[in-house]
Scaffold this active site. Structure first.
Site, PDB file in Angstrom:
ATOM      1  N   LYS A 130      10.591   0.439  -4.894  1.00 55.94           N
ATOM      2  CA  LYS A 130      10.612   0.153  -3.450  1.00 55.94           C
ATOM      3  C   LYS A 130      11.857  -0.604  -2.986  1.00 55.94           C
ATOM      4  CE  LYS A 130       6.182   1.377  -2.174  1.00 55.94           C
ATOM      5  NZ  LYS A 130       5.323   1.338  -3.359  1.00 55.94           N
ATOM      6  N   GLU A 134       5.035  -2.630   6.948  1.00 57.04           N
ATOM      7  CA  GLU A 134       3.638  -2.549   6.542  1.00 57.04           C
ATOM      8  C   GLU A 134       3.573  -2.682   5.027  1.00 57.04           C
ATOM      9  OE1 GLU A 134       5.574   0.027   6.746  1.00 57.04           O
ATOM     10  OE2 GLU A 134       5.105   1.043   4.851  1.00 57.04           O
ATOM     11  N   SER A 174       7.485   4.449 -11.990  1.00 58.51           N
ATOM     12  CA  SER A 174       7.825   3.922 -10.658  1.00 58.51           C
ATOM     13  C   SER A 174       7.687   2.417 -10.528  1.00 58.51           C
ATOM     14  CB  SER A 174       6.988   4.620  -9.579  1.00 58.51           C
ATOM     15  OG  SER A 174       5.607   4.488  -9.843  1.00 58.51           O
TER      16      SER A 174
HETATM   17  C1  LIG Z   1       4.217   2.210  -3.559  1.00 56.11           C
HETATM   18  C2  LIG Z   1       4.199   2.718  -4.939  1.00 56.11           C
HETATM   19  C3  LIG Z   1       3.952   4.088  -5.219  1.00 56.11           C
HETATM   20  C4  LIG Z   1       3.600   5.091  -4.171  1.00 56.11           C
HETATM   21  O1  LIG Z   1       4.532   5.292  -3.183  1.00 56.11           O
HETATM   22  P1  LIG Z   1       5.499   6.562  -3.138  1.00 56.11           P
HETATM   23  O2  LIG Z   1       6.133   6.458  -1.814  1.00 56.11           O
HETATM   24  O3  LIG Z   1       4.647   7.778  -3.299  1.00 56.11           O
HETATM   25  O4  LIG Z   1       6.445   6.415  -4.265  1.00 56.11           O
HETATM   26  C5  LIG Z   1       4.028   4.500  -6.538  1.00 56.11           C
HETATM   27  N1  LIG Z   1       4.285   3.636  -7.544  1.00 56.11           N
HETATM   28  C6  LIG Z   1       4.502   2.326  -7.316  1.00 56.11           C
HETATM   29  C7  LIG Z   1       4.767   1.425  -8.462  1.00 56.11           C
HETATM   30  C8  LIG Z   1       4.458   1.826  -6.011  1.00 56.11           C
HETATM   31  O5  LIG Z   1       4.674   0.514  -5.795  1.00 56.11           O
END
Ligand SMILES: *Cc1c(COP(=O)(O)O)cnc(C)c1O
Length: 415
Positions: free
Chosen positions: A101, A123, A390
């Site tokens: 993020k 948000e 992610s």
């Molecule tokens: C917010 C988040 C997601 C989901 O959001 P996307 O916009 O689909 O990437 C996935 N993995 C993590 C670790 C997150 O913090």
């Protein structure tokens, strides 16, 4: 393993079109009061994108503040344990504030500075985007207000505290199901009222134009690094790439540089929740229909009257009724495939990666991992799968402990 990188040009870079559309998806379905703020943003972004100074300042921040490039890691113990394809992990979990993020938060903050804005709103669901935004606002000296559903504040009290430490005001939202959708409504209301001095940092590849394409652009560095690193490590490209999909920002950032590499299979994994009954999951391509939510035309979980269905996932970051429009487009084209993983599959993957590799993944990420483990077991060890890791699982450790029935955990509530 693939031998070469093909150099085909370049339909992906012409999307969205000038009306913000990805084929029939995307667009800008907003009240009149948001029309001009979105236009102003679109123009400012267009200029910034073509400015070398902007790119070099952003690159410096991505490196020195966020910790890019992130590593590509071959998970050998895990691959041996599963006994099929070789599994590689793109380590976005190593970034500052714990997930991908921060890429987008930094990009948009820099844009806000350029636009002369003094105040940032955002948000947040689980709190990851809120923490990234609060951190970046502290770095830039912006006033910062984060909208968060009251129910999410209860579930993620520690994240609320972290945002406040970084100087953000966290505003609970009591409407509706008291979760992410209501927090976005409230943020949009604030933006309409305060647009002169305020920029809204939307947290996924969603919402009205220009957000979906802009957020993707700020994350596409994930796939660009992956391509270079994969070639360096293996001499070719992966056979399959897998990422979890909430709004879709980490997945589209990971996939974007591979869209023309037609030999590389791209798979997005949605939240299958408890079951595929209405209200039990967030797999938009399983139970969804075409509709409009929060400015964007895309696949949405809704009832026959067009009211938004409740959603459920063990991971707050995947728990949203709409999917990013670019994913819907490439699904129609047959370029990105979609699968889903249940709460239980995700919990198992969370435990497996932790025990085999000593890497605690976020519960969102664990959905992508769960599906990757399944695919790996169907392939041989000549094949390679690359998963976008992610985010890290520290934020989910308490929730995982609760689900696993660990006794004696402390509890914490903030208002
Ligand atoms: C917010 C988040 C997601 C989901 O959001 P996307 O916009 O689909 O990437 C996935 N993995 C993590 C670790 C997150 O913090």
């Amino acid at each position: 393993m693939k031998e070469t990188i093909s150099k085909k040009y370049i339909s992906r870079n012409s999307l969205p079109d000038k009306n913000g559309r990805f084929g029939p998806y995307g667009g800008s379905y907003v009240p009149e009061t948001l029309y001009y703020p979105l236009k102003e943003l679109e123009e400012a972004y267009h200029e910034a994108k073509n400015d070398k100074g902007f790119a070099s300042e952003l690159n410096m921040l991505l490196k020195e503040f966020a910790g890019r490039p992130t590593e590509l890691y071959y998970a050998q113990q895990l691959s041996d344990k599963i006994g099929g394809a070789k599994i590689f992990l793109k380590r976005e979990d190593l970034l500052h504030t714990g997930a991908h993020k921060i890429n987008n938060a930094l990009g948009q903050a820099l844009l806000a500075k350029r636009m002369g804005k003094k105040r940032i709103i955002a948000e947040t669901g689980a709190g990851q985007h809120g923490i990234a935004t609060a951190s970046v606002c502290a770095r830039f000296g912006f006033e910062c207000k984060i909208y968060m559903g009251a129910e999410d504040m209860r579930r993620q009290a520690l994240n609320v505290f972290k945002m406040r430490l970084s100087g953000a005001e966290v505003q609970g939202v009591e409407a509706g199901s008291k979760t992410l959708k209501e927090a976005i409504n409230e943020a949009m209301r604030d933006w309409v009222t305060n647009v002169r001095n305020t920029h809204y940092i939307l947290g996924s590849a969603l919402g009205a134009h220009p957000y979906p394409g802009m957020v993707r652009d700020f994350h596409k560095i994930i796939g660009e690094e992956t391509k270079r690193q994969f070639v360096e490590k293996t001499g070719g490209l992966p056979d399959e790439m897998i990422a979890c999909v909430g709004g879709g920002s980490n997945a589209i950032g990971f996939f974007h540089d591979f869209l023309e590499e037609s030999e590389v299979k791209l798979i997005g994994v949605e939240a299958g929740g408890r079951s595929l009954e209405d209200g039990d999951h967030a797999a938009r391509f399983e139970g969804g229909k075409l509709g409009v939510l929060q400015g964007c035309r895309t696949w949405i979980l809704q009832n026959k009257d067009g009211q938004i269905n409740p959603t459920h996932s063990v991971s707050a970051g995947l728990d949203y009724a709409a999917i990013g429009p670019e994913h819907a487009y490439y699904r129609d084209k047959g370029r990105i495939d979609f699968a889903h993983a249940s709460d239980e599959d995700a919990m198992n993957a969370f435990k497996t990666l932790s025990s085999e590799e000593g890497i605690l993944p976020a519960l969102e990420t664990s959905h992508g991992l769960a599906y990757a483990f399944k695919r790996a077991s169907q392939l041989s060890k000549e094949h390679t799968i690359c998963v976008n890791l992610s985010g890290r699982g520290d934020k989910d450790a308490m929730e995982a402990a609760r689900i696993m029935g660990v006794k004696g955990l402390p509890s914490m509530t903030l208002k």
